[in-house]
Motif scaffolding. Structure first.
Motif, short mmCIF file in Angstrom:
data_model
loop_
_atom_site.label_atom_id
_atom_site.label_comp_id
_atom_site.label_asym_id
_atom_site.label_seq_id
_atom_site.Cartn_x
_atom_site.Cartn_y
_atom_site.Cartn_z
N ASP A 76 -4.13 -9.84 3.79
CA ASP A 76 -4.72 -10.02 5.12
C ASP A 76 -3.92 -9.12 6.06
O ASP A 76 -2.74 -9.38 6.32
CB ASP A 76 -4.62 -11.48 5.53
N ALA A 79 -1.97 -10.88 8.77
CA ALA A 79 -0.95 -11.88 8.42
C ALA A 79 0.43 -11.23 8.35
O ALA A 79 0.56 -10.08 7.92
CB ALA A 79 -1.28 -12.53 7.08
N GLU A 83 4.12 -14.31 5.12
CA GLU A 83 3.04 -15.24 4.79
C GLU A 83 2.24 -14.73 3.59
O GLU A 83 1.89 -15.51 2.69
CB GLU A 83 2.10 -15.40 6.00
N ALA A 84 1.95 -13.44 3.55
CA ALA A 84 1.23 -12.86 2.41
C ALA A 84 2.04 -13.02 1.13
O ALA A 84 1.49 -13.36 0.08
CB ALA A 84 0.93 -11.39 2.68
N ARG A 87 1.91 -16.67 -0.02
CA ARG A 87 0.62 -16.99 -0.65
C ARG A 87 0.56 -16.43 -2.07
O ARG A 87 0.08 -17.08 -2.99
CB ARG A 87 -0.54 -16.43 0.18
#
Length: 122
Positions: A76, A79, A83-84, A87
């Motif tokens: 993303d 993002a 955070e990436a 995930r």
């Protein structure tokens, strides 16, 4: 129906072998867990012995272990990188969790395999 029974035997063997190893798992326990009459010999209509069953289970699970490229978490662009990364790591942990029974079996069997690197190096 034979294919269904064979798969059912392999499914229960995967769980039992992961829990205790193949050496500690009697054929009668596999038969009972697969819904066959323990001691009836039904197991032997599908597998020559436990070694053949173990090989079939490991082969099947290794073929299933091929990671699906679609499981890669899409980046993303909005993002934050952390955070990436988080995930993706969670996705990878889910993948490893699915491999847990296979990993357990390989750990149980590592010293029983004649051509394993740990036994042939000695």
């Amino acid at each position: 129906m034979a294919k269904g029974t064979r798969e059912r035997i392999m499914d229960v063997a995967l769980a039992l072998f992961a829990e205790s190893g193949s050496a500690a798992t009697p054929v009668t326990a596999i038969e009972a867990a697969a819904g066959l009459s323990p001691g009836s010999g039904s197991f032997y209509r599908h597998f020559k012995d436990k070694a053949e069953l173990l090989a079939a289970v490991v082969d099947r699970e290794i073929s299933r272990a091929v990671k699906d490229p679609a499981a890669q978490v899409g980046a993303d662009p909005t993002a934050p990188p952390t955070e990436a990364l988080a995930r993706q790591l969670l996705s990878d942990l889910d993948y490893l969790r699915a491999l847990e029974p296979l990993i357990a079996i390989l750990l149980w069997e590592r010293d029983r395999t004649p051509n394993s690197p740990t036994t042939s190096a000695a």
